[in-house]
Scaffold this active site. Structure first.
Site, PDB file in Angstrom:
ATOM      1  N   SER A 198       0.842  -1.202   0.000  1.00  0.00           N
ATOM      2  CA  SER A 198       0.000   0.000   0.000  1.00  0.00           C
ATOM      3  C   SER A 198       0.869   1.241   0.000  1.00  0.00           C
ATOM      4  O   SER A 198       1.966   1.245   0.570  1.00  0.00           O
ATOM      5  CB  SER A 198      -0.852  -0.010   1.271  1.00  0.00           C
ATOM      6  OG  SER A 198      -1.437   1.250   1.497  1.00  0.00           O
TER       7      SER A 198
ATOM      8  N   TYR B 226      -1.976  -0.666  11.084  1.00  0.00           N
ATOM      9  CA  TYR B 226      -2.179  -1.252   9.758  1.00  0.00           C
ATOM     10  C   TYR B 226      -0.991  -0.924   8.847  1.00  0.00           C
ATOM     11  O   TYR B 226      -0.414  -1.798   8.188  1.00  0.00           O
ATOM     12  CB  TYR B 226      -3.484  -0.721   9.131  1.00  0.00           C
ATOM     13  CG  TYR B 226      -3.523  -0.860   7.632  1.00  0.00           C
ATOM     14  CD1 TYR B 226      -3.729  -2.107   7.045  1.00  0.00           C
ATOM     15  CD2 TYR B 226      -3.305   0.240   6.803  1.00  0.00           C
ATOM     16  CE1 TYR B 226      -3.729  -2.241   5.664  1.00  0.00           C
ATOM     17  CE2 TYR B 226      -3.312   0.116   5.423  1.00  0.00           C
ATOM     18  CZ  TYR B 226      -3.515  -1.130   4.862  1.00  0.00           C
ATOM     19  OH  TYR B 226      -3.501  -1.259   3.494  1.00  0.00           O
TER      20      TYR B 226
ATOM     21  N   LYS C   1       2.176  -3.324   6.971  1.00  0.00           N
ATOM     22  CA  LYS C   1       2.614  -3.339   5.565  1.00  0.00           C
ATOM     23  C   LYS C   1       4.122  -3.071   5.468  1.00  0.00           C
ATOM     24  O   LYS C   1       4.835  -3.729   4.707  1.00  0.00           O
ATOM     25  CB  LYS C   1       1.835  -2.310   4.738  1.00  0.00           C
ATOM     26  CG  LYS C   1       0.358  -2.648   4.550  1.00  0.00           C
ATOM     27  CD  LYS C   1       0.155  -3.892   3.690  1.00  0.00           C
ATOM     28  CE  LYS C   1      -1.311  -4.259   3.549  1.00  0.00           C
ATOM     29  NZ  LYS C   1      -1.536  -5.575   2.933  1.00  0.00           N
TER      30      LYS C   1
HETATM   31  N1  UFG Z   1     -13.074  10.894   3.167  1.00  0.00           N
HETATM   32  C1  UFG Z   1     -14.131  11.732   3.477  1.00  0.00           C
HETATM   33  N2  UFG Z   1     -15.260  11.169   3.985  1.00  0.00           N
HETATM   34  C2  UFG Z   1     -15.409   9.831   4.184  1.00  0.00           C
HETATM   35  C3  UFG Z   1     -14.307   8.975   3.865  1.00  0.00           C
HETATM   36  C4  UFG Z   1     -13.158   9.553   3.359  1.00  0.00           C
HETATM   37  O1  UFG Z   1     -14.057  12.939   3.308  1.00  0.00           O
HETATM   38  O2  UFG Z   1     -16.455   9.390   4.668  1.00  0.00           O
HETATM   39  C5  UFG Z   1     -11.852  11.490   2.599  1.00  0.00           C
HETATM   40  C6  UFG Z   1     -10.625  11.207   3.446  1.00  0.00           C
HETATM   41  O3  UFG Z   1     -10.529  12.156   4.488  1.00  0.00           O
HETATM   42  C7  UFG Z   1      -9.529  11.295   2.400  1.00  0.00           C
HETATM   43  C8  UFG Z   1     -10.199  10.780   1.124  1.00  0.00           C
HETATM   44  O4  UFG Z   1     -11.593  10.894   1.353  1.00  0.00           O
HETATM   45  O5  UFG Z   1      -9.170  12.626   2.214  1.00  0.00           O
HETATM   46  C9  UFG Z   1      -9.868   9.335   0.829  1.00  0.00           C
HETATM   47  O6  UFG Z   1     -10.100   8.562   2.004  1.00  0.00           O
HETATM   48  P1  UFG Z   1     -10.128   6.983   1.986  1.00  0.00           P
HETATM   49  O7  UFG Z   1     -10.439   6.522   3.371  1.00  0.00           O
HETATM   50  O8  UFG Z   1     -10.999   6.502   0.900  1.00  0.00           O
HETATM   51  O9  UFG Z   1      -8.642   6.580   1.580  1.00  0.00           O
HETATM   52  P2  UFG Z   1      -7.254   6.928   2.292  1.00  0.00           P
HETATM   53  O10 UFG Z   1      -6.465   7.686   1.292  1.00  0.00           O
HETATM   54  O11 UFG Z   1      -7.394   7.483   3.635  1.00  0.00           O
HETATM   55  O12 UFG Z   1      -6.727   5.448   2.534  1.00  0.00           O
HETATM   56  C10 UFG Z   1      -6.337   4.631   1.476  1.00  0.00           C
HETATM   57  C11 UFG Z   1      -6.527   3.161   1.824  1.00  0.00           C
HETATM   58  C12 UFG Z   1      -5.622   2.750   2.934  1.00  0.00           C
HETATM   59  C13 UFG Z   1      -4.223   3.167   2.650  1.00  0.00           C
HETATM   60  C14 UFG Z   1      -4.167   4.640   2.338  1.00  0.00           C
HETATM   61  C15 UFG Z   1      -2.800   5.134   2.005  1.00  0.00           C
HETATM   62  O13 UFG Z   1      -7.853   2.912   2.228  1.00  0.00           O
HETATM   63  O14 UFG Z   1      -5.647   1.344   3.045  1.00  0.00           O
HETATM   64  O15 UFG Z   1      -5.017   4.900   1.213  1.00  0.00           O
HETATM   65  O16 UFG Z   1      -2.370   4.593   0.832  1.00  0.00           O
HETATM   66  F1  UFG Z   1      -3.468   2.920   3.736  1.00  0.00           F
END
Ligand code: UFG
Length: 338
Positions: free
Chosen positions: A124, A148, A152
């Protein structure tokens, strides 16, 4: 090749299984089904046009894993199985370390014993930790901000050490933000409980399962104030696994190598909301909420290494990612449990 796919019933695993079979490989799935539904299996077999040998157990079970390898005559393993919820990992860290490291040890031992020489690992972009260097390239130092992420980083280290000590050849595939679904709409992402990730949450709001999306932070130093991520279609990601597997086969000199799987483009939360509204024709009501702890402002890949070495490049647009997610969500409003 005859390929064992751990976690093959999960979101990314299932899409990869379909592409492996389409590329002429033979697939065996092992999945504990703690975070996947057995109802995916008949759908997978329909898409693949063949039956798929599936084993239901946890790869941490050394005896069962060893017995599977003794019978299996595998040429390669793709290792997806693992726990993956960032927030939950801080609440039950030992479960995360035990699961994610335990499956890896068990697999490496079985591969060593039964002389299986190739492993593609589901890593990841989280291994880039708190870096603010974008685009993120594979030579950045690795670290993490939650259990988590540490699993990784640690798995990458363990796998690299094993590979360099004469173990299997290993591809470390660092995914950015996988979204989308198979174009048929029959398989897709089906998170249990409240989705942690943006795209499944948006899709569940659009389909009426949830009232409103919370946008975590609109005061980031980005054009519209919401955070930027590199969303990649799960079908592109699946193709990246097939490319990595075939690349290792053609390059026996590689012991271990990391490749980013991303598009190289950042999209904001609000851009994703608007793209999904356009693709679905449904409104996605949303409110701005405080920033989520641990979130980076900007995260996107430098995908040039995968392009030049694997001959792989992400093809699908944000519009296509949203259209395919919507097709899956609209046809399966309650996911696999309908
Ligand atoms: N977000 C919202 N509202 C929500 C969910 C997410 O605004 O209900 C925003 C988050 O704050 C972020 C963006 O949408 O700015 C993306 O969030 P995600 O949770 O979809 O993804 P992340 O980038 O946080 O996480 C992903 C993977 C993880 C990994 C990470 C880093 O889910 O497994 O990328 O590579 F670790």
């Amino acid at each position: 090749m005859r390929v064992l796919v751990t976690g093959g019933a999960g979101y990314i695993g299932s899409h990869t299984v379909v592409q492996l079979i389409a590329a002429g490989h033979e697939v065996v799935i092992v999945d504990s089904f703690v975070n996947a539904s057995p109802s995916v299996l008949p759908r997978l077999e329909d898409l693949a046009g063949t039956s798929i040998e599936t084993h239901s157990f946890d790869v941490r079970d050394v005896d069962k894993t060893s017995a599977l390898f003794a019978e299996g005559r595998f040429d390669a393993v793709i290792h997806f199985a693992g726990l993956k919820a960032v927030g939950e990992s801080s609440e039950i860290p030992l479960e995360y370390y035990d699961n994610n490291l335990g499956t890896t040890f068990s697999l490496l031992r079985a591969m060593q014993r039964h002389e299986v020489g190739t492993l593609v690992f589901s890593s990841s972009a989280t291994v880039y930790g708190e870096t603010t260097t974008v685009p993120m390239h594979e030579d950045l130092p690795t670290s993490a901000t939650n259990p988590y992420g540490w699993t990784k980083v640690m798995q990458e280290q363990i796998l690299s050490d094993a590979a360099r000590a004469g173990g299997p050849q290993i591809a470390l595939l660092r995914y950015f933000n996988p979204v989308g679904a198979h174009v048929s709409g029959t398989i897709g992402e089906d998170p249990q409980g409240t989705p942690n990730n943006l795209m499944p949450f948006i899709a569940q709001v659009a389909v009426g399962r949830r009232a409103r999306l919370q946008v975590f932070g609109d005061d980031y130093p980005t054009p519209d104030g919401t955070a930027l991520r590199d969303y990649i279609h799960v079908e592109d990601l699946a193709a990246g696994h097939v490319a990595a597997l075939e690349h290792l086969g053609a390059h026996p000199e590689i012991d271990v190598r990391a490749w980013n799987l991303g598009t190289g483009q950042g999209s904001s939360v609000l851009e994703m909301v608007r793209a999904f509204e356009a693709a679905s024709g449904r409104p996605v009501p949303h409110d701005v909420a405080p920033r989520r702890r641990g979130d980076l402002a900007v995260c996107y890949a430098d995908p040039t290494r995968a392009e030049s070495e694997l001959g792989w490049r992400a093809q699908h647009t944000i519009e296509r990612m949203c259209a395919d997610t919507w097709r899956w969500q609209a046809a399966n409003p309650q996911g696999y449990n309908a």
